[in-house]
Design a protein around this motif. Structure first.
Motif, PDB file in Angstrom:
ATOM      1  N   ARG A   1      -4.853   5.357   3.022  1.00 40.84           N
ATOM      2  CA  ARG A   1      -6.476   6.280   3.362  1.00 40.84           C
ATOM      3  C   ARG A   1      -6.620   7.439   2.651  1.00 40.84           C
ATOM      4  O   ARG A   1      -7.885   7.248   2.256  1.00 40.84           O
ATOM      5  CB  ARG A   1      -7.235   5.617   5.218  1.00 40.84           C
ATOM      6  CG  ARG A   1      -6.516   4.032   4.975  1.00 40.84           C
ATOM      7  CD  ARG A   1      -7.627   4.151   6.453  1.00 40.84           C
ATOM      8  NE  ARG A   1      -7.549   2.823   7.301  1.00 40.84           N
ATOM      9  CZ  ARG A   1      -7.001   2.070   7.423  1.00 40.84           C
ATOM     10  NH1 ARG A   1      -6.146   2.758   8.251  1.00 40.84           N
ATOM     11  NH2 ARG A   1      -6.804   1.133   8.779  1.00 40.84           N
ATOM     12  N   LYS A   2      -5.648   8.176   3.486  1.00 39.86           N
ATOM     13  CA  LYS A   2      -6.386   9.041   2.611  1.00 39.86           C
ATOM     14  C   LYS A   2      -6.028   9.713   1.147  1.00 39.86           C
ATOM     15  O   LYS A   2      -7.219  10.777   0.771  1.00 39.86           O
ATOM     16  CB  LYS A   2      -5.361  10.556   3.112  1.00 39.86           C
ATOM     17  CG  LYS A   2      -5.216  11.682   3.268  1.00 39.86           C
ATOM     18  CD  LYS A   2      -4.575  13.122   4.102  1.00 39.86           C
ATOM     19  CE  LYS A   2      -4.751  14.194   3.826  1.00 39.86           C
ATOM     20  NZ  LYS A   2      -4.194  15.496   4.191  1.00 39.86           N
ATOM     21  N   GLN A   3      -5.705   8.943   0.732  1.00 39.43           N
ATOM     22  CA  GLN A   3      -5.031   9.374  -0.677  1.00 39.43           C
ATOM     23  C   GLN A   3      -5.425   8.256  -1.739  1.00 39.43           C
ATOM     24  O   GLN A   3      -5.589   8.323  -2.858  1.00 39.43           O
ATOM     25  CB  GLN A   3      -2.886   9.400  -0.694  1.00 39.43           C
ATOM     26  CG  GLN A   3      -3.016  11.141  -1.033  1.00 39.43           C
ATOM     27  CD  GLN A   3      -1.571  10.699   0.469  1.00 39.43           C
ATOM     28  OE1 GLN A   3      -1.254  10.045   0.929  1.00 39.43           O
ATOM     29  NE2 GLN A   3      -2.267  12.079   1.012  1.00 39.43           N
ATOM     30  N   GLY A   4      -6.224   7.191  -1.075  1.00 40.38           N
ATOM     31  CA  GLY A   4      -6.057   6.207  -1.900  1.00 40.38           C
ATOM     32  C   GLY A   4      -5.331   5.305  -2.322  1.00 40.38           C
ATOM     33  O   GLY A   4      -5.627   4.050  -2.941  1.00 40.38           O
ATOM     34  N   LEU A   5      -4.570   5.598  -2.274  1.00 41.01           N
ATOM     35  CA  LEU A   5      -2.947   4.610  -2.382  1.00 41.01           C
ATOM     36  C   LEU A   5      -2.193   4.737  -2.154  1.00 41.01           C
ATOM     37  O   LEU A   5      -1.839   5.538  -1.654  1.00 41.01           O
ATOM     38  CB  LEU A   5      -3.037   4.701  -4.396  1.00 41.01           C
ATOM     39  CG  LEU A   5      -2.237   5.618  -4.666  1.00 41.01           C
ATOM     40  CD1 LEU A   5      -1.875   5.084  -6.235  1.00 41.01           C
ATOM     41  CD2 LEU A   5      -3.476   7.130  -5.084  1.00 41.01           C
ATOM     42  N   ALA A   6      -1.073   3.508  -2.531  1.00 42.00           N
ATOM     43  CA  ALA A   6       0.634   3.746  -1.946  1.00 42.00           C
ATOM     44  C   ALA A   6       1.368   2.529  -2.945  1.00 42.00           C
ATOM     45  O   ALA A   6       1.016   1.478  -2.962  1.00 42.00           O
ATOM     46  CB  ALA A   6       0.737   3.813  -0.934  1.00 42.00           C
ATOM     47  N   ILE A   7       2.338   3.641  -3.336  1.00 41.95           N
ATOM     48  CA  ILE A   7       3.350   1.947  -4.053  1.00 41.95           C
ATOM     49  C   ILE A   7       4.116   2.212  -2.390  1.00 41.95           C
ATOM     50  O   ILE A   7       4.890   3.125  -2.749  1.00 41.95           O
ATOM     51  CB  ILE A   7       4.406   3.015  -4.841  1.00 41.95           C
ATOM     52  CG1 ILE A   7       2.697   3.529  -6.348  1.00 41.95           C
ATOM     53  CG2 ILE A   7       5.120   1.936  -6.241  1.00 41.95           C
ATOM     54  CD1 ILE A   7       3.692   3.548  -7.468  1.00 41.95           C
ATOM     55  N   ILE A   8       4.746   0.957  -2.490  1.00 45.30           N
ATOM     56  CA  ILE A   8       6.049   0.739  -1.544  1.00 45.30           C
ATOM     57  C   ILE A   8       6.189  -0.398  -1.578  1.00 45.30           C
ATOM     58  O   ILE A   8       5.904  -1.869  -2.422  1.00 45.30           O
ATOM     59  CB  ILE A   8       5.094   0.985  -0.039  1.00 45.30           C
ATOM     60  CG1 ILE A   8       3.918  -0.548   0.365  1.00 45.30           C
ATOM     61  CG2 ILE A   8       4.264   2.343   0.801  1.00 45.30           C
ATOM     62  CD1 ILE A   8       3.629  -0.644   1.758  1.00 45.30           C
ATOM     63  N   GLY A   9       7.294  -1.132  -0.382  1.00 47.24           N
ATOM     64  CA  GLY A   9       8.379  -2.125  -0.601  1.00 47.24           C
ATOM     65  C   GLY A   9       7.903  -2.752   0.309  1.00 47.24           C
ATOM     66  O   GLY A   9       7.405  -2.381   1.553  1.00 47.24           O
ATOM     67  N   GLN A  10       8.381  -4.263   0.735  1.00 46.85           N
ATOM     68  CA  GLN A  10       8.440  -4.739   1.929  1.00 46.85           C
ATOM     69  C   GLN A  10       9.198  -4.055   3.120  1.00 46.85           C
ATOM     70  O   GLN A  10       9.741  -3.284   2.061  1.00 46.85           O
ATOM     71  CB  GLN A  10       8.937  -6.500   1.606  1.00 46.85           C
ATOM     72  CG  GLN A  10       8.508  -7.270   3.384  1.00 46.85           C
ATOM     73  CD  GLN A  10      10.103  -6.822   3.483  1.00 46.85           C
ATOM     74  OE1 GLN A  10      11.184  -7.079   2.858  1.00 46.85           O
ATOM     75  NE2 GLN A  10      10.186  -7.254   5.260  1.00 46.85           N
ATOM     76  N   THR A  11       9.020  -4.256   4.178  1.00 44.67           N
ATOM     77  CA  THR A  11       9.190  -4.103   5.270  1.00 44.67           C
ATOM     78  C   THR A  11       8.998  -4.739   6.191  1.00 44.67           C
ATOM     79  O   THR A  11       8.519  -5.886   6.186  1.00 44.67           O
ATOM     80  CB  THR A  11       8.858  -2.415   5.635  1.00 44.67           C
ATOM     81  OG1 THR A  11       7.426  -3.034   6.444  1.00 44.67           O
ATOM     82  CG2 THR A  11       8.279  -1.385   5.096  1.00 44.67           C
ATOM     83  N   ASP A  12       9.963  -4.500   7.303  1.00 46.07           N
ATOM     84  CA  ASP A  12      10.013  -5.240   8.807  1.00 46.07           C
ATOM     85  C   ASP A  12       8.784  -5.316   9.278  1.00 46.07           C
ATOM     86  O   ASP A  12       8.216  -6.383  10.397  1.00 46.07           O
ATOM     87  CB  ASP A  12      10.734  -4.660   9.649  1.00 46.07           C
ATOM     88  CG  ASP A  12      12.174  -4.403   9.579  1.00 46.07           C
ATOM     89  OD1 ASP A  12      13.098  -5.628   8.775  1.00 46.07           O
ATOM     90  OD2 ASP A  12      13.297  -3.677   9.636  1.00 46.07           O
TER      91      ASP A  12
END
Length: 296
Positions: A1-12
């Motif tokens: 929300r703060k940065q406007g984007l994220a690049i992440i993978g699948q998690t638990d």
């Protein structure tokens, strides 16, 4: 929300069923099953609570979908299921009969992405896909009146440096270095052996086996053959020559980044097989083959 984007993978915590789906596909020889691909992709996308979704569906030697028809089938199914779940979804069908840009390998691709964002160098195939996908998403999300306006907004963001600035903020926000964009060479490890590989004969690049190139990166240590394998992020290929490009004893097929001389020699042999060189130039297909619009 703060940065406007994220690049992440699948998690638990995010789409945990996706890991089960992948495991089932591996042990039942159904990796290419369209319903399971759709389930795997959309389990993550729908969990994000999206307003809109745009997919890049590839076909060719570097994709599970080897023909445009197979890619279209997958694109239609993803768009249909996403739309039924309440998420407007369009797709572009793009050609993967050649690398999307001129790098293959973990650190090398990140470095190319940074040069792309900074405006140092922008491969025309990569630029075409980025601007088209961005135009689709901005239009579908109601931020642009039409596709052309959306693409132009994306181009303006690149040229003004706003996209690069946002990437740097995201990296720092996810625990990475704050000066990644300014000093990528400090954080992206370099391989021990970096040398060009040349074609056995002069001519024009007529075909590239993208899957074979990917396998060569894995052989270099840049990908996993088994779950417990350690990845060497420094290895791979850069300055990969494009389809239709002339090559000779002065213009290499690519630069090979390897951990040692033996690995370089193996990769060179694989590249000479994967990249076909013919005496005459061939016509090159556009990277964007078709557009699929979901039922919104």
């Amino acid at each position: 929300r703060k940065q406007g984007l994220a690049i992440i993978g699948q998690t638990d915590e995010l789409a945990p069923a996706d890991r089960r789906i992948y495991a089932v596909r591996d042990v039942t020889a159904t990796v290419a099953s369209v319903p399971l691909i759709v389930s795997s992709i959309l389990s993550k996308k729908l969990a994000e609570g999206l307003d809109a979704l745009v997919m890049d569906i590839k076909y060719g030697s570097g994709s599970f979908q080897t023909t445009p028809g197979q890619a279209r089938e997958l694109a239609l199914e993803i768009s249909r299921v996403a739309s039924q779940a309440g998420v407007p979804c369009n797709a572009l069908i793009t050609c993967m009969n050649a690398p999307l840009a001129c790098s293959a390998g973990n650190a090398l691709e990140v470095h190319e992405a940074i040069r792309f964002l900074r405006g140092d160098a922008r491969h025309e195939r990569l630029l075409a896909v980025v601007l088209s996908l961005s135009g689709e998403l901005l239009h579908l999300g109601g931020l642009a009146a039409d596709l052309e306006t959306g693409s132009q907004l994306a181009a303006d963001s690149l040229d003004s440096g706003r996209a690069a600035e946002r990437f740097e903020i995201m990296v720092a926000g996810q625990g990475g270095p704050a000066d990644m964009l300014k000093k990528p060479e400090v954080y992206l490890k370099a391989a021990s052996v970096v040398r060009p590989v040349f074609s056995d004969q002069p001519g024009f690049i007529s075909a590239i086996d993208t899957r074979a190139m990917g396998a060569a990166v894995v052989q270099l240590g840049g990908g996993r053959r088994y779950a417990g394998d350690t990845i060497d992020p420094s290895v791979g290929f850069s300055s990969i020559s494009s389809l239709g490009q002339p090559v000779d004893q002065h213009t290499p097929l690519a630069l090979i980044h390897a951990a040692d001389e033996a690995a370089w020699e193996r990769a060179a042999d694989q590249l000479r097989v994967a990249i076909k060189v013919e005496p005459e130039a061939v016509a090159v297909s556009p990277v964007i083959h078709a557009r699929v619009e979901g039922n919104h």
